[in-house]
Design an enzyme around this catalytic site. Structure first.
Site, PDB file in Angstrom:
ATOM      1  N   CYS A 160       1.135  -1.136   0.066  1.00 13.79           N
ATOM      2  CA  CYS A 160      -0.105   0.443  -0.238  1.00 13.79           C
ATOM      3  C   CYS A 160       0.723   1.852   0.079  1.00 13.79           C
ATOM      4  N   CYS A 165      -1.253   1.627  -3.044  1.00  9.75           N
ATOM      5  CA  CYS A 165      -2.409   2.659  -2.941  1.00  9.75           C
ATOM      6  C   CYS A 165      -2.136   4.089  -3.084  1.00  9.75           C
ATOM      7  N   LYS A 168      -0.327   5.442  -5.947  1.00  6.50           N
ATOM      8  CA  LYS A 168      -0.869   5.623  -6.919  1.00  6.50           C
ATOM      9  C   LYS A 168      -2.156   6.967  -6.876  1.00  6.50           C
ATOM     10  N   TYR A 301      -8.512  -3.317 -11.811  1.00  5.65           N
ATOM     11  CA  TYR A 301      -8.232  -1.874 -11.036  1.00  5.65           C
ATOM     12  C   TYR A 301      -6.985  -1.297 -11.211  1.00  5.65           C
ATOM     13  N   GLU A 305      -6.011   2.382 -13.263  1.00  2.00           N
ATOM     14  CA  GLU A 305      -6.153   3.321 -12.466  1.00  2.00           C
ATOM     15  C   GLU A 305      -4.915   4.045 -12.844  1.00  2.00           C
ATOM     16  N   HIS A 573     -27.034  20.690  -0.543  1.00  2.00           N
ATOM     17  CA  HIS A 573     -26.736  21.685  -1.393  1.00  2.00           C
ATOM     18  C   HIS A 573     -26.126  21.927  -1.607  1.00  2.00           C
ATOM     19  N   GLU A 578     -25.724  14.791  -3.168  1.00  2.00           N
ATOM     20  CA  GLU A 578     -27.247  14.566  -2.618  1.00  2.00           C
ATOM     21  C   GLU A 578     -27.921  13.593  -3.465  1.00  2.00           C
TER      22      GLU A 578
HETATM   23  P1  FAD Z   1       1.309  -6.276   2.244  1.00  2.00           P
HETATM   24  O1  FAD Z   1       0.916  -5.006   2.230  1.00  2.00           O
HETATM   25  O2  FAD Z   1       1.896  -6.641   0.493  1.00  2.00           O
HETATM   26  O3  FAD Z   1       2.806  -6.671   2.832  1.00  2.00           O
HETATM   27  C1  FAD Z   1       3.196  -8.023   2.931  1.00  2.00           C
HETATM   28  C2  FAD Z   1       4.615  -7.930   3.283  1.00  2.00           C
HETATM   29  O4  FAD Z   1       5.470  -8.790   3.596  1.00  2.00           O
HETATM   30  C3  FAD Z   1       5.306  -7.007   1.925  1.00  2.00           C
HETATM   31  O5  FAD Z   1       6.259  -5.928   2.417  1.00  2.00           O
HETATM   32  C4  FAD Z   1       6.789  -8.090   1.581  1.00  2.00           C
HETATM   33  O6  FAD Z   1       7.748  -7.477   1.070  1.00  2.00           O
HETATM   34  C5  FAD Z   1       6.812  -8.686   3.004  1.00  2.00           C
HETATM   35  N1  FAD Z   1       6.897 -10.786   2.628  1.00  2.00           N
HETATM   36  C6  FAD Z   1       6.534 -11.508   1.728  1.00  2.00           C
HETATM   37  N2  FAD Z   1       7.122 -12.274   2.144  1.00  2.00           N
HETATM   38  C7  FAD Z   1       8.111 -12.130   2.825  1.00  2.00           C
HETATM   39  C8  FAD Z   1       8.410 -13.198   3.451  1.00  2.00           C
HETATM   40  N3  FAD Z   1       8.987 -14.703   3.853  1.00  2.00           N
HETATM   41  N4  FAD Z   1       9.232 -13.163   5.415  1.00  2.00           N
HETATM   42  C9  FAD Z   1       9.745 -11.489   4.809  1.00  2.00           C
HETATM   43  N5  FAD Z   1       8.778 -11.072   4.438  1.00  2.00           N
HETATM   44  C10 FAD Z   1       7.865 -11.111   3.431  1.00  2.00           C
HETATM   45  N6  FAD Z   1      -6.014  -0.902  -1.315  1.00  2.00           N
HETATM   46  C11 FAD Z   1      -6.721  -0.067  -0.725  1.00  2.00           C
HETATM   47  O7  FAD Z   1      -7.595  -0.469  -0.301  1.00  2.00           O
HETATM   48  N7  FAD Z   1      -6.439   1.516  -1.787  1.00  2.00           N
HETATM   49  C12 FAD Z   1      -5.965   1.061  -2.775  1.00  2.00           C
HETATM   50  O8  FAD Z   1      -6.501   2.334  -3.562  1.00  2.00           O
HETATM   51  C13 FAD Z   1      -5.528   0.360  -3.172  1.00  2.00           C
HETATM   52  N8  FAD Z   1      -4.880   0.246  -4.459  1.00  2.00           N
HETATM   53  C14 FAD Z   1      -3.800   0.088  -4.782  1.00  2.00           C
HETATM   54  C15 FAD Z   1      -3.031   0.181  -5.432  1.00  2.00           C
HETATM   55  C16 FAD Z   1      -2.178  -1.407  -6.243  1.00  2.00           C
HETATM   56  C17 FAD Z   1      -1.113  -0.492  -7.459  1.00  2.00           C
HETATM   57  C18 FAD Z   1      -1.723  -2.322  -5.486  1.00  2.00           C
HETATM   58  C19 FAD Z   1      -1.277  -3.213  -6.708  1.00  2.00           C
HETATM   59  C20 FAD Z   1      -2.554  -2.471  -4.522  1.00  2.00           C
HETATM   60  C21 FAD Z   1      -3.631  -1.494  -4.060  1.00  2.00           C
HETATM   61  N9  FAD Z   1      -4.182  -2.070  -3.349  1.00  2.00           N
HETATM   62  C22 FAD Z   1      -5.036  -1.194  -3.003  1.00  2.00           C
HETATM   63  C23 FAD Z   1      -3.847  -3.191  -2.118  1.00  2.00           C
HETATM   64  C24 FAD Z   1      -3.767  -2.939  -0.669  1.00  2.00           C
HETATM   65  O9  FAD Z   1      -2.039  -2.887  -0.806  1.00  2.00           O
HETATM   66  C25 FAD Z   1      -3.891  -4.549  -0.377  1.00  2.00           C
HETATM   67  O10 FAD Z   1      -4.679  -5.171  -0.747  1.00  2.00           O
HETATM   68  C26 FAD Z   1      -2.693  -3.812   0.966  1.00  2.00           C
HETATM   69  O11 FAD Z   1      -1.655  -4.128   0.852  1.00  2.00           O
HETATM   70  C27 FAD Z   1      -2.581  -5.643   1.764  1.00  2.00           C
HETATM   71  O12 FAD Z   1      -1.691  -6.047   3.132  1.00  2.00           O
HETATM   72  P2  FAD Z   1      -1.233  -6.841   3.207  1.00  2.00           P
HETATM   73  O13 FAD Z   1      -0.228  -6.938   4.793  1.00  2.00           O
HETATM   74  O14 FAD Z   1      -1.596  -8.291   3.144  1.00  2.00           O
HETATM   75  O15 FAD Z   1      -0.139  -7.843   2.232  1.00  2.00           O
HETATM   76  P1  NDP Z   2      -7.273  -8.591 -11.388  1.00  2.00           P
HETATM   77  O1  NDP Z   2      -6.804 -10.346 -10.741  1.00  2.00           O
HETATM   78  O2  NDP Z   2      -8.371  -8.276 -10.209  1.00  2.00           O
HETATM   79  O3  NDP Z   2      -7.465  -8.402 -12.929  1.00  2.00           O
HETATM   80  C1  NDP Z   2      -6.852  -8.810 -13.630  1.00  2.00           C
HETATM   81  C2  NDP Z   2      -6.676  -8.351 -14.868  1.00  2.00           C
HETATM   82  O4  NDP Z   2      -5.827  -8.649 -16.081  1.00  2.00           O
HETATM   83  C3  NDP Z   2      -8.103  -9.284 -15.121  1.00  2.00           C
HETATM   84  O5  NDP Z   2      -8.551  -7.781 -16.275  1.00  2.00           O
HETATM   85  C4  NDP Z   2      -7.653  -9.901 -16.849  1.00  2.00           C
HETATM   86  O6  NDP Z   2      -8.333 -10.594 -17.841  1.00  2.00           O
HETATM   87  C5  NDP Z   2      -6.884  -9.549 -16.575  1.00  2.00           C
HETATM   88  N1  NDP Z   2      -5.488 -10.868 -17.450  1.00  2.00           N
HETATM   89  C6  NDP Z   2      -4.971 -12.033 -16.415  1.00  2.00           C
HETATM   90  N2  NDP Z   2      -4.370 -12.647 -17.071  1.00  2.00           N
HETATM   91  C7  NDP Z   2      -4.048 -12.273 -18.226  1.00  2.00           C
HETATM   92  C8  NDP Z   2      -3.672 -12.467 -19.662  1.00  2.00           C
HETATM   93  N3  NDP Z   2      -3.027 -13.750 -19.739  1.00  2.00           N
HETATM   94  N4  NDP Z   2      -3.422 -11.602 -20.378  1.00  2.00           N
HETATM   95  C9  NDP Z   2      -3.926 -10.708 -20.846  1.00  2.00           C
HETATM   96  N5  NDP Z   2      -4.692 -10.154 -19.632  1.00  2.00           N
HETATM   97  C10 NDP Z   2      -4.693 -10.585 -18.481  1.00  2.00           C
HETATM   98  O7  NDP Z   2      -5.537  -7.573 -10.543  1.00  2.00           O
HETATM   99  P2  NDP Z   2      -5.761  -6.801 -10.396  1.00  2.00           P
HETATM  100  O8  NDP Z   2      -4.024  -6.845 -10.420  1.00  2.00           O
HETATM  101  O9  NDP Z   2      -5.441  -5.977 -11.052  1.00  2.00           O
HETATM  102  O10 NDP Z   2      -5.239  -6.546  -8.597  1.00  2.00           O
HETATM  103  C11 NDP Z   2      -5.680  -7.283  -7.643  1.00  2.00           C
HETATM  104  C12 NDP Z   2      -6.221  -6.473  -6.219  1.00  2.00           C
HETATM  105  O11 NDP Z   2      -5.559  -5.589  -6.247  1.00  2.00           O
HETATM  106  C13 NDP Z   2      -7.536  -6.145  -6.590  1.00  2.00           C
HETATM  107  O12 NDP Z   2      -8.454  -7.749  -6.556  1.00  2.00           O
HETATM  108  C14 NDP Z   2      -7.882  -5.350  -5.577  1.00  2.00           C
HETATM  109  O13 NDP Z   2      -8.475  -5.848  -3.977  1.00  2.00           O
HETATM  110  C15 NDP Z   2      -6.360  -4.418  -5.711  1.00  2.00           C
HETATM  111  N6  NDP Z   2      -6.467  -3.476  -5.892  1.00  2.00           N
HETATM  112  C16 NDP Z   2      -6.932  -2.054  -4.882  1.00  2.00           C
HETATM  113  C17 NDP Z   2      -7.313  -1.451  -5.917  1.00  2.00           C
HETATM  114  C18 NDP Z   2      -7.950   0.012  -4.521  1.00  2.00           C
HETATM  115  O14 NDP Z   2      -9.003   0.394  -3.807  1.00  2.00           O
HETATM  116  N7  NDP Z   2      -8.713   1.024  -5.304  1.00  2.00           N
HETATM  117  C19 NDP Z   2      -6.681  -0.901  -6.945  1.00  2.00           C
HETATM  118  C20 NDP Z   2      -6.018  -1.727  -7.223  1.00  2.00           C
HETATM  119  C21 NDP Z   2      -5.391  -2.850  -7.405  1.00  2.00           C
HETATM  120  P3  NDP Z   2     -10.017 -11.403 -17.531  1.00  2.00           P
HETATM  121  O15 NDP Z   2     -11.076 -10.525 -16.446  1.00  2.00           O
HETATM  122  O16 NDP Z   2     -10.334 -11.820 -18.522  1.00  2.00           O
HETATM  123  O17 NDP Z   2      -9.514 -12.696 -16.732  1.00  2.00           O
END
Ligand code: FAD
Ligand code: NDP
Length: 598
Positions: A160, A165, A168, A301, A305, A573, A578
């Site tokens: 995150c 998050c 982004k 997502y 985004e 408003h 609203e």
């Molecule tokens: P993480 O935050 O991924 O933390 C896991 C940690 O464990 C990492 O630091 C990793 O390096 C470490 N780790 C892994 N394996 C090991 C190991 N064996 N030993 C030691 N350390 C290890 N969520 C939202 O709510 N709002 C958003 O706007 C949003 N935007 C997102 C945008 C993007 C591009 C992405 C990819 C995700 C987004 N998310 C968003 C999702 C959000 O980031 C995740 O749901 C959240 O970070 C999950 O938390 P977590 O604790 O499960 O794992």
């Molecule tokens: P998703 O698994 O949600 O989506 C993957 C996308 O990639 C789908 O559109 C899928 O298509 C496509 N895809 C998969 N394989 C292929 C392939 N071989 N070739 C072409 N297209 C392919 O993954 P995200 O990485 O977008 O998100 C992961 C999670 O992170 C989300 O579930 C969300 O909870 C979290 N997140 C939250 C955000 C927020 O709160 N604003 C922002 C970003 C992430 P198809 O539909 O055809 O399978």
């Protein structure tokens, strides 16, 4: 229990005896507000205390004088825990916040190095470890970032903060500001026609901010007395892990409980050249050069985004979509988002299409890449040249290579996710939270809530479990989308069309009128369950500030608000939110929902 005081006993002995015989000993006065505050702290920890109310004792003032002589403090309360002097009200508050109080109340189990080891220092892991430490447990967090194929790595805090998050949303903000510059002209601002955006400046500022957050997390762990170890952890026995740091140095640690919070990492498709030449969101936010003409592959997502903000800062952007947009979300709204991105923003879509190869034509930063794709319907080949190719085709749970098999933890072999019951795995002392959970939402606040409540259940008086239903979320595409509960098609599938009433409308934000922005793109929809007095089971908002609007309504939906409750709410408003207080057109009626003016 009434105080047992022998009036002939020396006050020194009275104090000594009470401090020795009671785990928590309070010298208090019955009318003292500060004393009540301290009692509340111990009540919240579920710890019984013994208090001598000095104002109710004949020799109370003598006891207080002796306490003053011993501690230097002339006032009450005076607090002792397990024989150790804590101090007065402020000191007890401070000891509570830092976790020192709980540690004194619950000395660690000597059999293990730690009460709790958390693997993964992201959203969930940090929340769980800090809460457990606050409740007096000896806790260690192991966090390690495996570099991306391009070598990108980052600091403490997980996805995150570093590659999710936070960067982004800030880049989304950069894009909104760009659009606002154009709108500002209509409001009288003299903005030059060619305003330049600097990728390097934007990423530099954002990365500085992230650096400060990484530092803040380390400080917070130290303050809470959580041991942070920057090493990759792997279970090697029932209660034991092996940790390997950056220099490949190994160490071994034991704990009574484990929480696995290792999150997910982006997946690459099985397509020649993808890993060699493509990047993922893990590389994008700190890319040292502007990505230029960009192709995003994937349609969920992350892809949409990133496409939105890259276009918003002026880049040429294309999205390659395999099938539908935003799988799992309301498809009517997903298509509205897609139309806005293409018609209003000028983002190109190639769909339905999958990549078949990526080749380098020119090296450089950025260089030039040629991407070949195959149209899913016709099999036709499409070829395009781009400076940067970003794969956003899903994320893999980081559950392999961490010894879950050694410990006997059950993992779904199809998707690598861990099934749990109230975050407990099939192995009783091993728990899991966050993105690696099977069938749960992958969102930061969800991971934090699950981690915090789990720690409270394990080590405090907590009974609450994380409620994964009706979680509000927002997709930060150029036209933002906030939702809670069921997408329309899921509601119909679950309850049957006859039991669902959908109220909807387009709306035009007042702010959009002067700059003459598109009239019928913003949209609001409530999905109501007819047999339950039109309880709202789906809330959907497509428009500006979707996160802020949706968050507020989330409490209503959680409390079971009905359509009548929305109608009885008076709007503010002029706002966009609203619109939800005046929805009257049902989808069933087929009436027009187009709007003109406000
Ligand atoms: P993480 O935050 O991924 O933390 C896991 C940690 O464990 C990492 O630091 C990793 O390096 C470490 N780790 C892994 N394996 C090991 C190991 N064996 N030993 C030691 N350390 C290890 N969520 C939202 O709510 N709002 C958003 O706007 C949003 N935007 C997102 C945008 C993007 C591009 C992405 C990819 C995700 C987004 N998310 C968003 C999702 C959000 O980031 C995740 O749901 C959240 O970070 C999950 O938390 P977590 O604790 O499960 O794992
Ligand atoms: P998703 O698994 O949600 O989506 C993957 C996308 O990639 C789908 O559109 C899928 O298509 C496509 N895809 C998969 N394989 C292929 C392939 N071989 N070739 C072409 N297209 C392919 O993954 P995200 O990485 O977008 O998100 C992961 C999670 O992170 C989300 O579930 C969300 O909870 C979290 N997140 C939250 C955000 C927020 O709160 N604003 C922002 C970003 C992430 P198809 O539909 O055809 O399978």
């Amino acid at each position: 229990m009434a105080p047992v005081i022998n009036h002939s006993e020396n006050v020194k002995l009275i104090i000594e005896r009470h401090v020795k015989n009671n785990q928590v000993m309070l010298f208090s006065k019955s009318y003292c507000g500060f004393c009540s505050q301290v009692k509340k702290i111990f009540q919240s920890l579920g710890t019984p205390y013994f208090s001598l109310e000095l104002d109710e004792l004949d020799n109370g003032s003598d006891i207080q004088a002796e306490l003053t002589a011993q501690t230097g403090r002339p006032t009450v309360p005076q607090v002792f825990v397990n024989g150790a002097y804590i101090g007065g009200c402020d000191d007890t508050h401070a000891a509570y916040s830092s976790g020192k109080l709980a540690q004194l109340l619950n000395p660690p189990d000597d059999q293990y190095d730690f009460d709790l080891i958390v693997i993964g220092g992201g959203s969930g892991g940090l929340a769980a470890s800090k809460e457990a430490a606050k409740l007096g447990k000896k806790v260690a967090v192991f966090d390690f970032v495996t570099p991306t194929p391009k070598g990108t790595t980052w600091g403490l805090g997980g996805t995150c903060v570093n590659v999710g998050c936070i960067p982004k949303k800030l880049m989304h903000r950069a894009a909104i500001l760009g659009e606002s510059l154009e709108e500002a002209k209509k409001f009288g601002w003299d903005v030059p026609d060619h305003v330049q955006h600097s990728w390097e400046k934007m990423t530099g500022e954002i990365q500085n901010y992230i650096g400060s957050l990484n530092w803040g997390y380390r400080v917070a762990l130290r303050e809470k007395q959580v041991k942070y170890i920057n090493a990759h952890a792997e279970l090697v026995g029932d209660h034991k892990i092996k940790a390997v740091d950056k220099k490949k140095k190994e160490s071994f640690h034991t704990a009574k409980h484990f929480i696995i919070a290792t999150g997910e990492r982006p997946r690459y498709p099985n397509c020649p050249g993808a890993k060699e030449y493509g990047i993922t969101s893990d590389d994008l936010f700190s890319l040292p050069y502007c990505p230029g003409k960009t192709l995003l592959i994937g349609a969920s997502y992350v892809s949409l985004e990133c496409a939105g903000f890259l276009k918003g800062i002026g880049l040429d952007v294309t999205v390659m979509v395999r099938s539908i947009l935003l799988r799992g979300f309301d498809q009517n709204i997903a298509e509205r988002i897609g139309s806005h991105m293409s018609e209003h923003c000028g983002i190109k879509f190639i769909r339905p299409c999958v990549p078949t190869k990526v080749e380098e034509i020119e090296p450089g930063q950025p260089g030039k890449l040629r991407v070949t794709g195959k149209m899913v319907d016709s099999g036709e080949e499409v070829v395009g040249d781009y400076n940067t190719v970003i794969f956003a085709v899903g994320r893999d749970a980081c559950t392999s290579g961490i010894g879950l098999d050694v410990a006997g933890v059950q993992v779904n072999s199809k998707n690598g996710k861990i099934p749990t019951m109230a975050e407990q795995t099939n192995i009783p002392h091993i728990y899991a939270i966050g993105d690696i959970l099977e069938g749960k939402l992958e969102l930061t606040p969800v991971a934090i809530e699950a981690g915090t409540l789990l720690a409270r259940r394990l080590y405090g008086n907590g009974e609450l479990q994380c409620d994964y239903l009706n979680v509000p979320t927002t997709v930060f595409t150029p036209l933002e989308y906030g939702c809670i509960g069921y997408p329309e098609e899921h509601a119909i599938e679950k309850y049957g069309e006859e039991n669902i009433e959908v109220y909807h409308t387009n709306f035009l934000p007042l702010e959009w009128t002067v700059p003459k922005k598109s009239e019928n793109v913003c949209y609001a929809k409530l999905i109501c369950l007819k047999p339950e007095n039109e309880r709202v089971i789906g809330f959907h908002y497509l428009g500006p500030n979707a996160g802020e609007v949706t968050q507020g309504f989330a409490i209503g939906i959680k409390k079971g608000a009905t359509k009548a409750d929305f109608d009885a709410t008076i709007g503010i408003h002029p706002t966009c939110a609203e619109v939800f207080t005046t929805l009257s057109v049902t989808r069933r009626s087929g009436e027009s929902i187009k709007q003109k003016g406000c």
